[in-house]
Write a protein that holds these residues in place. Structure first.
Motif, short mmCIF file in Angstrom:
data_model
loop_
_atom_site.label_atom_id
_atom_site.label_comp_id
_atom_site.label_asym_id
_atom_site.label_seq_id
_atom_site.Cartn_x
_atom_site.Cartn_y
_atom_site.Cartn_z
N LEU A 3 0.84 -1.19 0.00
CA LEU A 3 0.00 0.00 0.00
C LEU A 3 0.87 1.24 0.00
O LEU A 3 1.94 1.25 0.60
CB LEU A 3 -0.90 0.04 1.25
N ARG A 4 0.39 2.28 -0.68
CA ARG A 4 1.07 3.58 -0.57
C ARG A 4 0.66 4.21 0.76
O ARG A 4 -0.52 4.26 1.09
CB ARG A 4 0.66 4.49 -1.72
N VAL A 5 1.64 4.66 1.54
CA VAL A 5 1.38 5.21 2.86
C VAL A 5 1.40 6.73 2.80
O VAL A 5 2.34 7.33 2.29
CB VAL A 5 2.41 4.71 3.90
N GLU A 6 0.33 7.35 3.32
CA GLU A 6 0.26 8.80 3.41
C GLU A 6 0.10 9.18 4.88
O GLU A 6 -0.82 8.70 5.55
CB GLU A 6 -0.93 9.34 2.61
N LEU A 17 -5.28 4.55 11.72
CA LEU A 17 -4.97 4.04 10.39
C LEU A 17 -6.25 3.82 9.62
O LEU A 17 -7.22 3.27 10.16
CB LEU A 17 -4.20 2.71 10.50
N HIS A 18 -6.25 4.25 8.36
CA HIS A 18 -7.45 4.14 7.54
C HIS A 18 -7.05 3.75 6.12
O HIS A 18 -6.04 4.24 5.59
CB HIS A 18 -8.21 5.47 7.49
N ILE A 19 -7.85 2.88 5.52
CA ILE A 19 -7.68 2.54 4.11
C ILE A 19 -8.58 3.48 3.32
O ILE A 19 -9.80 3.48 3.50
CB ILE A 19 -8.05 1.07 3.81
N VAL A 20 -7.97 4.30 2.47
CA VAL A 20 -8.72 5.25 1.64
C VAL A 20 -8.40 4.92 0.18
O VAL A 20 -7.30 5.18 -0.29
CB VAL A 20 -8.35 6.71 1.95
N GLY A 21 -9.38 4.34 -0.50
CA GLY A 21 -9.12 3.87 -1.85
C GLY A 21 -8.13 2.71 -1.78
O GLY A 21 -8.40 1.68 -1.18
N THR A 22 -6.98 2.88 -2.39
CA THR A 22 -5.92 1.85 -2.32
C THR A 22 -4.71 2.36 -1.54
O THR A 22 -3.61 1.82 -1.66
CB THR A 22 -5.49 1.43 -3.74
N ASP A 23 -4.91 3.40 -0.73
CA ASP A 23 -3.82 3.97 0.06
C ASP A 23 -4.05 3.71 1.55
O ASP A 23 -5.19 3.57 2.01
CB ASP A 23 -3.73 5.49 -0.15
N LEU A 24 -2.96 3.64 2.29
CA LEU A 24 -3.02 3.56 3.74
C LEU A 24 -2.77 4.95 4.29
O LEU A 24 -1.68 5.50 4.12
CB LEU A 24 -1.97 2.58 4.28
#
Length: 227
Positions: A3-6, A17-24
Motif C-alpha cells: 500500500l502507498r502510505v500517506e 490508520l485508515h484505508i482510503v481507496g488503495t492507500d493507507l
C-alpha cells in the motif's frame, strides 16, 4: 506492505490508520515524530496485511474508454455517455444521458482527452454547486460557519477542514449517493467543533447522520470506484 502510505498530521490527540481507496492513510497528531509513526506501522503489521489481502480480492478498477454507451455515476445514479458533434462543446445532463459535445475536427486520442476534460469540468462544477448547497444547509443545523467551501482532486481522502475553517471536498464524492455525500459534509463540518476523531466528535456526527457507521463502511468498500 503493498500500500502507498500517506501520513496526515492534524490537530488530534490519537493516531489512526485508515484505508482510503488503495492507500493507507496514517492520521496522527501534529507533533508526533516520524520514528513514532514507524513504530505504529510496525505494531499494526497484521492489520495492514489483512487489509492488503482484502484489496487483492476486489476486482480491478477498469479504466473508462470514454465512448458512447459507457456508464458514469452521479449522485448514486448511473448515466450513459452519449458523444455528439457540435460547436457548443462540453458535457451536460439531458434526457437521462450525459451528453458530451465535441468539435467535428477532434478525433482519436485528441477526442478522448477532450471528453475526459469536459467530463471532469462538469463533475467539478456540479460538485461545487451541490456541496455548497449541502454545506450551507447542514452548517445551519450544526451551528457552524465555515470560512469557505471549495473542491479539489484529493488522491486519498474525501474532505478536509483546516484551522481557519476552510472546508475542501474531493469532487469525486459527487458520484456517490446523496446519503454518502451528506455524511462527508456532516463529517467535515463537525470538525469545526471537534478538530479530531474523539468520542465527542463521533457523537456529534451521529446526531446529524444516524447511519454514519454504514456510510463510513460504504466509502471503505465502494469509494475506490469513485476515483
Amino acid at each position: 506492505m503493498g500500500l502507498r502510505v500517506e501520513v496526515v498530521r492534524s490537530v488530534r490527540r490519537t493516531a489512526g490508520l485508515h484505508i482510503v481507496g488503495t492507500d493507507l492513510q496514517v492520521r496522527v497528531p501534529e507533533d508526533l515524530g516520524d520514528e513514532r509513526v514507524a513504530a505504529i506501522l510496525q505494531q499494526k503489521r497484521s492489520w495492514i496485511r489483512s487489509k492488503v489481502a482484502e484489496l487483492k480480492r476486489v476486482p480491478p478498477h477498469r479504466t473508462k474508454e470514454l465512448v458512447s454507451g459507457e456508464s458514469f455515476p452521479y449522485l448514486g445514479r448511473n448515466y450513459r455517455l452519449k458523444i455528439q458533434e457540435g460547436h457548443q462543446v462540453g458535457v451536460c445532463l439531458s434526457g437521462g444521458y450525459l451528453k458530451a459535445t465535441i468539435r467535428p475536427t477532434e478525433q482519436d486520442e485528441h477526442q478522448t482527452l477532450r471528453i475526459q476534460q469536459y467530463l471532469e469540468n462538469w463533475y467539478r462544477s456540479r460538485a461545487l454547486e451541490r456541496l455548497q448547497d449541502k454545506t450551507n444547509r447542514y452548517a445551519q443545523q450544526i451551528g457552524v460557519s465555515p470560512a469557505g467551501i471549495s473542491v479539489r482532486n484529493f488522491k486519498s481522502r474525501w474532505g478536509s477542514c483546516d484551522k481557519q475553517g476552510q472546508v475542501v471536498f474531493n469532487w469525486n464524492i459527487i458520484k456517490a449517493p446523496h446519503s454518502i455525500v451528506d455524511y462527508v459534509v456532516i463529517h467535515e463540518l463537525c470538525h469545526l467543533i471537534h478538530p479530531n476523531h474523539s468520542k465527542d466528535f463521533w457523537q456529534l456526527v451521529g446526531r446529524f447522520d444516524t447511519d454514519y457507521l454504514g456510510h463510513r463502511q460504504w466509502l471503505k468498500e465502494q469509494g475506490v470506484k469513485l476515483l
